[in-house]
Design an enzyme around this catalytic site. Structure first.
Site, PDB file in Angstrom:
ATOM      1  N   HIS A 155       0.822  -1.207   0.000  1.00 61.32           N
ATOM      2  CA  HIS A 155       0.000   0.000   0.000  1.00 61.32           C
ATOM      3  C   HIS A 155       0.863   1.267   0.000  1.00 61.32           C
ATOM      4  O   HIS A 155       0.555   2.235  -0.687  1.00 61.32           O
ATOM      5  CB  HIS A 155      -0.897  -0.028   1.244  1.00 61.32           C
ATOM      6  CG  HIS A 155      -1.943   1.020   1.266  1.00 61.32           C
ATOM      7  ND1 HIS A 155      -3.243   0.787   0.914  1.00 61.32           N
ATOM      8  CD2 HIS A 155      -1.875   2.332   1.583  1.00 61.32           C
ATOM      9  CE1 HIS A 155      -3.928   1.897   1.018  1.00 61.32           C
ATOM     10  NE2 HIS A 155      -3.134   2.848   1.431  1.00 61.32           N
ATOM     11  N   GLU A 157      -8.240   7.895  -4.772  1.00 61.33           N
ATOM     12  CA  GLU A 157      -7.806   6.767  -3.951  1.00 61.33           C
ATOM     13  C   GLU A 157      -8.790   5.625  -4.082  1.00 61.33           C
ATOM     14  O   GLU A 157      -9.906   5.799  -4.573  1.00 61.33           O
ATOM     15  CB  GLU A 157      -7.780   7.202  -2.475  1.00 61.33           C
ATOM     16  CG  GLU A 157      -6.511   7.911  -2.051  1.00 61.33           C
ATOM     17  CD  GLU A 157      -5.431   6.947  -1.597  1.00 61.33           C
ATOM     18  OE1 GLU A 157      -5.572   5.730  -1.865  1.00 61.33           O
ATOM     19  OE2 GLU A 157      -4.455   7.393  -0.990  1.00 61.33           O
ATOM     20  N   HIS A 181     -10.698   2.478  -1.657  1.00 62.09           N
ATOM     21  CA  HIS A 181     -10.930   1.971  -0.311  1.00 62.09           C
ATOM     22  C   HIS A 181     -11.748   0.700  -0.432  1.00 62.09           C
ATOM     23  O   HIS A 181     -12.874   0.618   0.047  1.00 62.09           O
ATOM     24  CB  HIS A 181     -11.629   3.035   0.551  1.00 62.09           C
ATOM     25  CG  HIS A 181     -11.005   3.211   1.894  1.00 62.09           C
ATOM     26  ND1 HIS A 181     -11.719   3.402   3.043  1.00 62.09           N
ATOM     27  CD2 HIS A 181      -9.712   3.206   2.277  1.00 62.09           C
ATOM     28  CE1 HIS A 181     -10.890   3.530   4.060  1.00 62.09           C
ATOM     29  NE2 HIS A 181      -9.668   3.404   3.628  1.00 62.09           N
ATOM     30  N   ARG A 236      -8.162  14.354   2.688  1.00 59.90           N
ATOM     31  CA  ARG A 236      -6.951  14.778   3.401  1.00 59.90           C
ATOM     32  C   ARG A 236      -5.707  14.770   2.513  1.00 59.90           C
ATOM     33  O   ARG A 236      -4.684  15.317   2.894  1.00 59.90           O
ATOM     34  CB  ARG A 236      -6.736  13.898   4.637  1.00 59.90           C
ATOM     35  CG  ARG A 236      -7.797  14.071   5.707  1.00 59.90           C
ATOM     36  CD  ARG A 236      -7.359  13.465   7.041  1.00 59.90           C
ATOM     37  NE  ARG A 236      -7.026  12.049   6.918  1.00 59.90           N
ATOM     38  CZ  ARG A 236      -7.903  11.062   6.951  1.00 59.90           C
ATOM     39  NH1 ARG A 236      -9.178  11.324   7.112  1.00 59.90           N
ATOM     40  NH2 ARG A 236      -7.514   9.806   6.826  1.00 59.90           N
ATOM     41  N   GLN A 260     -11.815   1.969   9.593  1.00 58.38           N
ATOM     42  CA  GLN A 260     -11.863   3.112  10.494  1.00 58.38           C
ATOM     43  C   GLN A 260     -13.301   3.557  10.723  1.00 58.38           C
ATOM     44  O   GLN A 260     -14.207   3.183   9.991  1.00 58.38           O
ATOM     45  CB  GLN A 260     -11.070   4.297   9.920  1.00 58.38           C
ATOM     46  CG  GLN A 260      -9.639   3.974   9.586  1.00 58.38           C
ATOM     47  CD  GLN A 260      -9.456   3.713   8.112  1.00 58.38           C
ATOM     48  OE1 GLN A 260     -10.338   3.213   7.449  1.00 58.38           O
ATOM     49  NE2 GLN A 260      -8.281   4.043   7.604  1.00 58.38           N
ATOM     50  N   ASP A 306      -1.040  14.121   5.745  1.00 54.03           N
ATOM     51  CA  ASP A 306      -2.205  13.488   6.357  1.00 54.03           C
ATOM     52  C   ASP A 306      -1.781  12.202   7.045  1.00 54.03           C
ATOM     53  O   ASP A 306      -0.792  11.588   6.694  1.00 54.03           O
ATOM     54  CB  ASP A 306      -3.257  13.181   5.306  1.00 54.03           C
ATOM     55  CG  ASP A 306      -2.775  12.147   4.303  1.00 54.03           C
ATOM     56  OD1 ASP A 306      -1.714  12.375   3.685  1.00 54.03           O
ATOM     57  OD2 ASP A 306      -3.433  11.108   4.149  1.00 54.03           O
ATOM     58  N   SER A 315      -3.957  -0.794  -6.222  1.00 52.97           N
ATOM     59  CA  SER A 315      -4.491  -1.639  -5.164  1.00 52.97           C
ATOM     60  C   SER A 315      -4.507  -3.066  -5.698  1.00 52.97           C
ATOM     61  O   SER A 315      -5.154  -3.347  -6.706  1.00 52.97           O
ATOM     62  CB  SER A 315      -5.907  -1.165  -4.817  1.00 52.97           C
ATOM     63  OG  SER A 315      -6.650  -2.205  -4.218  1.00 52.97           O
TER      64      SER A 315
END
Lengths: 287, 813
Positions: free
Chosen positions: B77, B147, B149, B170, B304, B332, B604
């Site tokens: 990552h 990004e 996730h 961020r 999170q 960040d 990813s």
């Protein structure tokens, strides 16, 4: 974003309120500026701590956003701050006949702080207090962003919308915009006083079901003012339509020469210049 | 293996409660691997041995704090080991060695483009900060990052997507000295929402539940942040069943004098925003493993818990502090938490963290957990001592928690203390440069899919209705309406356009500076099914699609930057890696020819799900996000037909390229004729189209993508509330295609359908001299769409109301 921006003399001064989660502050400030006001972004803590004084301003704007996350319910925490933490300053501001506008989350705040509908405003006690309306979850059950048409049902005393008799279009973006009365009495008084400023309609001015009325608001109400017309709240966002290219169909030639929302800010500025600036006409409300 | 014993003096200091020393120096290979596995370090034997050797030289064993820090810093990552590594590549039998695919292709393309631009280079900072930075206007640079996730969203769709958008916001905020976020975008890939419940494998959430959760998660965070969500798309393929893909992006504006960041010796390390908790432990390493039916139990702690208002407060404070120049550097807290945020900031200078100072959500965290937690809403700033008081006062006024947790030292070491005792002490050079490289095999062989056998249907109306109603083509209004795309008051072209505000816009346009006419056209391209035939053309098509979407609204093709987001399967499987090589090479070839630099990106891997001895692997998925500069937004055009009597042109040639098309898919085929790109010709078409639009010659423009010409014309008609008549014989390329269905549903790249107003036709044609461009029909009064050859029964004849209904219904969840 600037802190403590200097204001120009001769212009009405707008206080654009900030707290955690307010997020339409910059465009609201911008709208006031292009309408001819000097505007400051002021955090509520600056008022509470005496770093800023509401006395120095002529217009208070409570912008859109998710104040304190809209936890509990939309606008409730900030409403409590207005009616508890800085109630003295807010009540004095309204009592002096200064202008207040609440947009979207700001409208929810004004309603929940009891500043709207403000039936007794003309009689004197016009500040924060008990709540007689609420703004609740949309009937659709979700947050929605879309453009709506708004029509003034009658000639209201609202100073922000003076002369705006044509149907206007503005965007809404909220999950809790359904206005509900606490009683038939409240509803009757609001209508009798012409305090309903805007209703959701179609382009032809007819009221209707979803999505013409985007949230299921009672009597299709989109915005109301207090009895003096100096405190105004609405769910749609006038600050998001101040230039033609913000219109959803401007590429189809439907936008007109300027945004429909800007007139609301210009009306406020014009009124403040005339009625509230020291050099202007005499204050017509004294308590 | 992980014995508890008191730290010897050599290990740094006296033992500290909650800190374990892990015996790696005396461990066998098998023991090293089980340490890696037990602690979810996701380190392989080579990497574990390198760590063991480092500590052998130091004559001590690492603490768990050190081991965890190394694992996060060296995670796929954070370090992109696959993309930067060595690859033994074999294509159709021929082998070669690739040393750093990423540098050769993605970075290489940008380097080459910048070299060609020379003094006119408009890239400012690429591949070095948290997001890419390019020039925008005299006052601001534009910052962009997208990004993924994916793993968290598979386990907890709402929380995963919530923190996905929270995390990417961020990135621009942590770029330069902090960019103001001005828009969000997002692209999701799911299995189809009507997937049969009874066929759902163990441990997997139903795709409809994932879809709803992800949309709600992005909605609630993005809307609360006051950042308009202006562009996105949804894609469906059952191979995303175990691993949904959640791409979230944020664009921002950075004042031109706030690009350079560098912490100085003696600066305070200040943590700003959220508190540290046990949520988001091992996110970076967790994202580097395959999921299985036990992941929900074993790995949920890696997801999170988001709180948008905490982040919004931090954002407000940081932007004010930026204006007051109160700090030297910012980043960040993302993957790896403090360990990577502080570690990266202090890479060249050295840091000392006093871990006990970090504010916690609750007690009971072990020191390594505090250091590694990926709890949300945290930023790390480097504040010079002279500004500390002002900075802290500002934070206090806005109810934002800010805490000094250490100092930048100048020692070039990564030192962590807990109650004054050293619990980690690693050379920065080893931490950041120590990760070993090793070769991986990759292979690609051209597949051979069966070609379709069905005859061309006489009447294509029903075929069009079917294609319009596929989940991939159908209206995404249900999603779009839930996002605030108007906040910040910069909206020029909204995601939905047309007479009823419900047509599918090609790209969104915003003016991020209030009162300015300069804008950004934001678009994306993704061509998943083409990868089943050839990942090279999949990548080429994705870039072309992103580009033509931006150009279709009036974006400047010569000022378009792009981002790459590769989401792939397990890179240790040679065929997956072979796909990556093919796709990356197309990225280089097409981007260089188009002159569109990659300015940032992300990869990813390991998006595979193991259940009952079987693996569900996602198809290789490359998202290209694009942002094009628009000099004057008043020149932009939308895709809806405007007025009856206007001419309809088709620009770009149609080929027999149905491979991987929506039409073939709707008939149960893949085929082999994948759409290709002629980049030299395409570049000319883009330039000409930009000239035509900015020259005021175009009333509506729509790119041809999923579903081809038939879908594009139908969408323009029903978005505009007008009919249309199209003569298929006039379509550029029609003479070489013998089937009507192929002509109308082929998905050839670099094509546009354009509405040209009366009196502008000649000028429009002139712009496209020497390029494929023909008038094919007329916008009509009424509501009938008629497409066909003039001397035959129309192939398509339907009311726009019927077509629109077919298109709007499937995803009205």
């Amino acid at each position: 974003m600037r802190i403590g921006r200097k204001t120009t003399t001769g212009k009405p001064k707008a206080l654009v309120l900030r707290v955690a989660g307010i997020n339409c502050d910059r465009e609201t400030k911008h709208a006031f500026e292009i309408a001819g006001a000097a505007a400051d972004l002021v955090h509520i803590n600056q008022i509470a701590r005496g770093e800023k004084n509401m006395k120095d301003y002529h217009i208070l704007a409570v912008p859109g956003g998710f104040s304190y996350g809209d936890d509990i319910s939309a606008g409730k925490v900030l409403a409590n701050e207005l009616s508890l933490k800085i109630a003295d300053q807010v009540d004095a501001f309204v009592a002096e006949g200064k202008l207040v506008i609440g947009i979207c989350n700001g409208f929810q705040v004004l309603v929940k702080a009891g500043l709207l509908p403000g039936f007794d405003a003309a009689g004197g006690a016009s500040g924060t207090g008990a709540q007689s309306l609420t703004v609740f979850d949309n009937d659709s059950g979700k947050f929605e962003c879309r453009w709506v048409h708004l029509k003034m049902p009658a000639d209201s005393p609202c100073v922000f919308t003076k002369g705006m008799t044509e149907i206007i279009t503005l965007p809404v973006a909220h999950g809790e915009g359904k206005l509900i009365f606490d009683s038939k009495e409240t509803r009757r008084r609001l209508w009798d006083n012409n305090q309903v400023v805007y209703q959701y309609t179609d382009a032809a001015g007819e009221t209707g079901g979803y999505p013409i009325n985007p949230n299921g608001s009672e009597d299709h109400i989109a915005g109301i003012c207090n009895a003096t017309g100096r405190v105004f709240g609405l769910m749609p966002h006038p600050e998001r339509f101040v230039v033609p290219t913000q219109h959803p169909r401007w590429t189809r030639g439907e936008a007109g020469r300027k945004g429909d929302g800007i007139a609301i800010f210009e009306n406020a500025v014009r009124f403040a210049k005339k009625e509230l600036l020291p050099t202007g006409a005499i204050h017509n409300i004294h308590y | 293996m992980a014995r508890k014993f008191t730290l010897k003096k050599t290990a740094a200091d006296k033992g500290v409660a909650g800190v374990e020393v892990v015996d790696v120096t005396g461990a066998t290979d098998a023991e090293l691997m089980s340490i890696s596995k037990e602690r979810t370090l996701s380190l392989n034997l080579l990497e574990m041995k390198k760590i063991a050797r480092y500590f052998k030289n130091k004559k001590r064993n690492p603490t768990d704090v050190e081991l965890e820090t190394l694992a996060q810093t060296w995670s796929e990552h954070c370090k992109h080991k696959v993309f930067n590594g060595i690859i033994h590549y074999t294509e159709n039998g021929e082998s070669e060695l690739i040393d750093n695919l990423f540098k050769q292709t993605i970075v290489g393309a940008t380097k080459e483009i910048r070299r060609k631009l020379g003094r006119n280079d408009w890239c400012v900072s690429v591949f070095s900060d948290n997001a890419g930075v390019v020039e925008f206007d005299d006052d601001f640079h534009f910052v962009f990052k997208v990004e993924t996730h994916n793993h968290p969203s598979a386990l907890d769709p709402y929380g995963g997507a919530n923190t996905g958008i929270g995390g990417v916001i961020r990135d621009p905020l942590g770029t330069g000295l902090g960019a103001t976020p001005v828009f969000n975008n997002n692209v999701f890939c799911f299995a189809r929402p009507d997937f049969p419940h009874e066929d759902l494998p163990r441990g997997i959430l139903h795709p409809k539940r994932i879809l709803k959760g992800v949309v709600a998660g992005v909605r609630d965070y993005g809307n609360r942040m006051g950042i308009p969500t202006i562009n996105g798309s949804l894609h469906f393929d059952d191979r995303y069943l175990g691993n949904p893909i959640v791409y979230c992006g944020t664009g921002g504006l950075l004042p031109v004098d706030r690009v350079v960041k560098r912490p100085r010796k003696g600066d305070h390390i200040v943590a700003v925003g959220g508190r540290t908790g046990r949520d988001g432990i091992h996110g970076a390493t967790f994202s580097s493993v395959e999921l299985d039916d036990k992941s929900e139990v074993t790995s949920s702690g890696a997801v999170q818990i988001g709180n948008a208002i905490v982040e919004k407060k931090a954002l407000d404070v940081i932007l004010q502090a930026r204006e007051l120049k109160l700090y030297d550097c910012i980043t960040d807290c993302g993957a790896g938490g403090f360990s990577s945020a502080v570690g990266e900031m202090g890479e060249r200078i050295g840091t000392e963290v006093n871990l006990e100072k970090a504010p916690l959500k609750y007690g009971g965290l072990l020191p390594w957990e505090i250091l590694l937690s990926e709890a949300q809403e945290r930023m790390v700033l480097s504040v010079p001592p002279r500004n500390l008081k002002t900075f802290m006062k500002l934070c206090e006024r806005e109810d934002v928690e800010a805490t000094v947790i250490g100092r930048f030292t100048g020692s070039k070491r990564f030192v962590v203390k807990y109650n004054r005792k050293i619990i980690a002490d690693i050379d920065m050079s080893f931490l950041h440069g120590g990760v070993p490289r090793y070769p991986r095999p990759a292979v690609w062989d051209a597949p051979d899919h069966p070609e379709p056998t069905f005859a061309c249907p006489k009447n294509l109306t029903n075929r069009l209705i079917k294609v319009l109603g596929t989940f991939n083509v159908a209206s995404k209004e249900w999603v779009v309406r839930q996002y605030d795309h108007e906040v910040q008051a910069g909206s020029v072209l909204k995601p939905l356009v047309g007479a009823q505000d419900d047509g599918p816009g090609d790209a969104a346009v915003v003016t991020p500076v209030l009162g300015s006419k300069r804008g950004l056209a934001v678009s994306n391209g993704i061509a998943i099914r083409y990868g089943d035939i050839d990942p090279y053309w999949m990548a080429a098509s994705a870039i072309d699609e992103a580009m033509r979407n931006a150009v279709a609204v009036g974006g400047n093709p010569a000022r378009t930057c792009i981002l790459d987001n590769f989401v792939w399967g397990n890179p240790d499987k040679p065929d997956r890696l072979g796909d990556l090589v093919r796709a990356s090479r197309a990225c280089y070839d097409i981007a260089v020819e188009y002159g569109t630099p990659f300015i940032s990106g992300k990869d990813s891997f390991n998006n595979e799900f193991a259940v009952d001895g079987k693996t569900i692997a996602i198809p290789p998925t490359l998202l290209i996000s694009a942002a094009a500069r628009v000099n004057d937004v008043r020149k932009c055009v939308s895709m809806d037909f405007k007025e009856a009597g206007d001419a309809i042109f088709v620009v770009g040639e149609t080929f027999d390229e149905l491979g991987g098309s929506q039409y073939y898919q709707s008939r149960g085929f893949i085929g082999n004729n994948v759409p290709k790109v002629d980049p030299k010709k395409a570049k000319k078409i883009f330039r000409a189209m930009y000239g035509a639009i900015t020259g005021g010659l175009v009333r509506a423009c729509h790119d041809c993508s999923d579903g081809g010409l038939a879908v594009a014309v139908a969408e323009m008609a029903f978005a505009g509330g007008l009919g249309a008549m199209v003569d298929t014989q006039k379509i550029p390329g029609a003479n070489k295609i013998d089937r009507m269905d192929n002509l109308l549903f082929s998905e050839s790249n670099t094509r546009f359908v354009v509405e040209v107003g009366k009196g502008k036709e000649t000028k429009f044609r002139e712009r496209f001299k020497g390029l494929p461009c023909k008038k094919v029909g007329v916008v009509e009064e009424g509501d009938m769409l008629i497409i066909g050859a003039p001397d035959a029964d129309p192939a398509i004849k339907a009311s726009i109301g019927k077509l629109k209904k077919a298109w709007k219904e499937p995803l009205a969840l």
